[in-house]
Design a protein around this motif. Structure first.
Motif, PDB file in Angstrom:
ATOM      1  N   GLY A 242       0.794  -1.219   0.000  1.00 46.56           N
ATOM      2  CA  GLY A 242       0.000   0.000   0.000  1.00 46.56           C
ATOM      3  C   GLY A 242       0.820   1.260   0.000  1.00 46.56           C
ATOM      4  N   ALA A 243       2.130   1.138   0.145  1.00 46.98           N
ATOM      5  CA  ALA A 243       2.979   2.321   0.202  1.00 46.98           C
ATOM      6  C   ALA A 243       3.512   2.741  -1.160  1.00 46.98           C
ATOM      7  N   SER A 244       3.187   2.008  -2.205  1.00 46.91           N
ATOM      8  CA  SER A 244       3.725   2.337  -3.527  1.00 46.91           C
ATOM      9  C   SER A 244       3.205   3.663  -4.042  1.00 46.91           C
ATOM     10  N   ALA A 245       1.938   3.957  -3.774  1.00 46.90           N
ATOM     11  CA  ALA A 245       1.382   5.224  -4.236  1.00 46.90           C
ATOM     12  C   ALA A 245       2.011   6.400  -3.511  1.00 46.90           C
TER      13      ALA A 245
ATOM     14  N   VAL B 267       6.356  -0.885  -6.653  1.00 44.76           N
ATOM     15  CA  VAL B 267       7.024  -1.793  -5.731  1.00 44.76           C
ATOM     16  C   VAL B 267       7.558  -3.022  -6.458  1.00 44.76           C
ATOM     17  N   MET B 268       6.791  -3.572  -7.372  1.00 42.07           N
ATOM     18  CA  MET B 268       7.224  -4.793  -8.051  1.00 42.07           C
ATOM     19  C   MET B 268       8.447  -4.543  -8.929  1.00 42.07           C
ATOM     20  N   VAL B 269       8.493  -3.374  -9.586  1.00 46.33           N
ATOM     21  CA  VAL B 269       9.685  -3.037 -10.375  1.00 46.33           C
ATOM     22  C   VAL B 269      10.897  -2.922  -9.466  1.00 46.33           C
ATOM     23  N   GLY B 270      10.716  -2.267  -8.321  1.00 43.81           N
ATOM     24  CA  GLY B 270      11.814  -2.142  -7.369  1.00 43.81           C
ATOM     25  C   GLY B 270      12.262  -3.474  -6.808  1.00 43.81           C
TER      26      GLY B 270
END
Length: 359
Positions: free
Chosen positions: A183-186, A192-195
């Protein structure tokens, strides 16, 4: 970013080999190395993340150019140290000719880890652009998993039961920490998945390069400084190719130095000198201090991320971080081998019983 922590800076034929480099080290030197390792491990992800989220033009620098400057700085630093150690340019050139030019086959073998390290450095910027420093620090610990797997597959090493258990706990901890940050990606303005994929790629490149170097250079006495010169011979052209293919248009329009602020230069110096300094300092720290430094670096990164990046850890993340820290100590733990019982021979027992004590 080579991993030759047990190699001396320069090996000479007349230099006596010491069995324990830290035998004469003072206690303050050991604990000073502990503090340095904590600072380097924690500041690596904190500075990298800060340079990617800082307000203004400072975060607009071309990451591939930053990696190139880091490699150039590293090459210059290694050549300067060799110039000082060899006491003159002619002696330095002679040393480089013997270790690099006259041993062409060994030099060419270094091209593979140089490619891995170049890819690894570029992926670190991708990961730092999408992940917080705390999660990034935990994901970097998966290099233990990749190194262990490549060691088993390529070198035929065997792992103890506690090491397999530690790797399992590590994976569980990382999955818990990553799942708690969905939930912290926004809020972090990143994917997050790319990171996560980039961070895992960093670990895979690091693990494979370490095991590959161990396989092809087993018993090799090339000094750390010369080894890094060999790596730079390949990594600098590879990085120039990466700039031309991916960022050449941006470099032409904005210039090579666009967006370079103090934070960018700090990251460049960290990439250039951090690994070399750690390789020297780590010789004065035993395994317990190294593991403690890594565990404390995780805690420092998490605590510092709260005021710096508005990081809000939850119970799941704390549990995952605890698992990762526990896996570090469990993986390094070596159970003591019990001393086998040696029965006394019958004749010896008889002689011992018949002996009379002398007054």
């Amino acid at each position: 970013m080579t991993d030759h922590s047990k190699e001396p800076l320069l090996v000479t034929k007349d230099e006596p080999q010491t069995s324990s480099p830290e035998r004469g080290a003072l206690p303050w030197l050991k604990y000073g190395s502990l503090g340095f390792l904590i600072l380097q491990n924690s500041s690596h992800v904190l500075l990298l993340r800060y340079s990617r989220v800082v307000e203004g033009d400072c975060r607009a620098y071309v990451t591939s150019v930053a990696v190139l400057f880091a490699e150039l700085f590293k090459l210059g630093f290694c050549l300067f140290c060799l110039l000082f150690v060899e006491k003159g340019p002619l002696s330095m050139l002679s040393r480089l000719r013997i270790d690099i030019w006259d041993r062409k086959l060994d030099t060419v073998k270094v091209a593979v880890p140089a490619l891995c390290y170049t890819l690894q450095n570029n992926l670190q910027f991708v990961a730092a652009s999408h992940l917080g420093a705390a999660l990034l620090q935990l994901l970097y610990q998966t290099k233990t998993l990749s190194t262990a797997i490549f060691g088993v597959v390529i070198l035929g090493k065997s792992l103890r039961c506690n090491q397999w258990l530690a790797l399992t706990i590590l994976v569980v901890g990382v999955v818990m920490a990553q799942g708690s940050q969905r939930g912290a990606s926004a809020a972090s303005k990143g994917n997050v998945m790319v990171g996560v994929c980039a961070a895992v790629g960093v670990s895979i490149c690091s693990g494979f390069a370490s095991v590959y170097l161990e396989k092809i250079l087993k018993g090799d006495k090339t000094a750390l400084l010369v080894r890094n010169v060999q790596l730079c011979i390949f990594s600098i052209p590879l990085q120039l190719i990466a700039i031309y293919q991916n960022d050449w248009a941006q470099v032409q329009t904005q210039g090579w130095m666009h967006g370079f602020c103090w934070s960018t230069w700090a990251v460049v110096c960290m990439f250039a000198f951090g690994g070399l300094l750690v390789a020297v300092v780590i010789r004065f720290a035993d395994n317990n201090l190294k593991n403690l430094a890594m565990a404390l670096a995780i805690l420092v990164s998490c605590i510092a991320s709260v005021p710096l990046f508005n990081f809000q850890p939850n119970k799941i993340f704390a549990g995952g971080a605890s698992f990762v820290i526990a896996s570090i100590f469990l993986y390094a733990w070596q159970p003591k081998v019990a001393t086998p019982y040696l029965p006394v021979a019958a004749t010896e027992r008889t002689s011992m019983m018949t002996e009379t004590p002398t007054k």
